[in-house]
Enzyme design. Structure first.
Site, short mmCIF file in Angstrom:
data_model
loop_
_atom_site.label_atom_id
_atom_site.label_comp_id
_atom_site.label_asym_id
_atom_site.label_seq_id
_atom_site.Cartn_x
_atom_site.Cartn_y
_atom_site.Cartn_z
N CYS A 195 90.74 96.43 41.11
CA CYS A 195 90.03 96.09 42.34
C CYS A 195 89.70 97.37 43.11
CB CYS A 195 90.81 95.09 43.16
SG CYS A 195 89.80 94.28 44.45
N GLU B 58 95.85 90.40 36.88
CA GLU B 58 97.14 89.79 37.20
C GLU B 58 96.99 88.39 37.78
OE1 GLU B 58 95.99 91.72 41.13
OE2 GLU B 58 95.61 92.00 38.98
N HIS C 241 90.77 90.89 39.06
CA HIS C 241 92.23 90.99 39.07
C HIS C 241 92.81 90.40 37.78
CE1 HIS C 241 92.93 92.16 43.31
NE2 HIS C 241 91.78 91.54 43.52
#
Length: 232
Positions: free
Chosen positions: A81, A215, A213
């Protein structure tokens, strides 16, 4: 065990990233310690917030030099990001120009769309021969951002790290394969949102980075992290 550091400079989804890395079998360390960050097999640089504020936070703990030193020595870095955005030459968030690390030539600007931020799941166009996106070319990933880079290129001036030699005197020994200066081939992925065609992934030498992202991107994100970890 592969040593991975999630760099803690106050501007990232560090807990989410720590859980995601643990989920794929790694034992990540959350720290801003210079030696640990330099010596780790892989360094993850997350980022949430404004470009300029993230740069200020990074510099406050010496993270800018740590990143440049690792790249200079050919040691892997993964930006996520704003961790991707700060690799660019500049950002214009808030109406003023803030300097980035300059590893990638280009500017991070406001996304041109009727609804901003760009939030949620979206498809991407993966570059040919991508390592981190191998097998994920048709997958969707999770985005939360208002600013992005619309283009990316290799800087005319090479990446420099003024304290590489100094870092070697305090115990760090880079196991250089090829530094980012030596690698001109870049692999850039894009996404379309509104009227913007923006950079969503970047790979060049030891640098990998994503605007989305991983994650927070379920199994696709987990596989991307596995792909990156396999390079360490």
């Amino acid at each position: 065990m592969t040593a991975v550091v999630v760099f803690d400079y106050g501007f990232g989804n560090v807990r989410s990233m720590m859980r995601a890395l643990a989920h794929i079998g790694l034992e990540p360390t959350l720290t801003s310690n210079r030696r640990q960050a330099l010596e780790a097999d892989g360094l993850v640089v997350p980022g949430v917030g404004a470009f300029a504020a993230c740069m200020d936070g990074l510099k406050a703990v010496g993270g800018d030099q740590i990143i440049l030193e690792r790249l200079k020595a050919g040691r892997p870095v993964l930006g996520v990001c704003v961790g991707l955005q700060i690799m660019f030459a500049q950002g214009t968030e808030g109406g003023s120009i803030a300097k980035g690390l300059g590893v990638i030539d280009g500017s991070v600007d406001l996304v041109d769309a009727d609804v901003v931020p760009h939030m949620g799941w979206d498809t991407i166009s993966a570059p040919d021969d991508s390592v981190i996106l191998h097998g994920l070319e048709d997958q969707r990933f999770y985005f939360v951002h208002s600013y992005a880079a619309m283009s990316a290129s290799v800087p005319e001036n090479p990446v420099t790290a003024s304290s590489v030699a100094a870092s070697q005197t305090d115990g760090y020994r880079g196991h250089a394969q090829s530094s980012i200066d030596d690698v001109s081939v870049q692999k850039v992925g894009f996404c379309d949102y509104g009227r913007s065609h923006f950079v969503t992934s970047y790979e060049r030498g030891p640098l990998s980075a994503t605007q989305f992202h991983p994650e927070k991107s379920g199994q696709a994100g987990a596989q991307l992290l596995k792909n990156w970890a396999a390079t360490l």
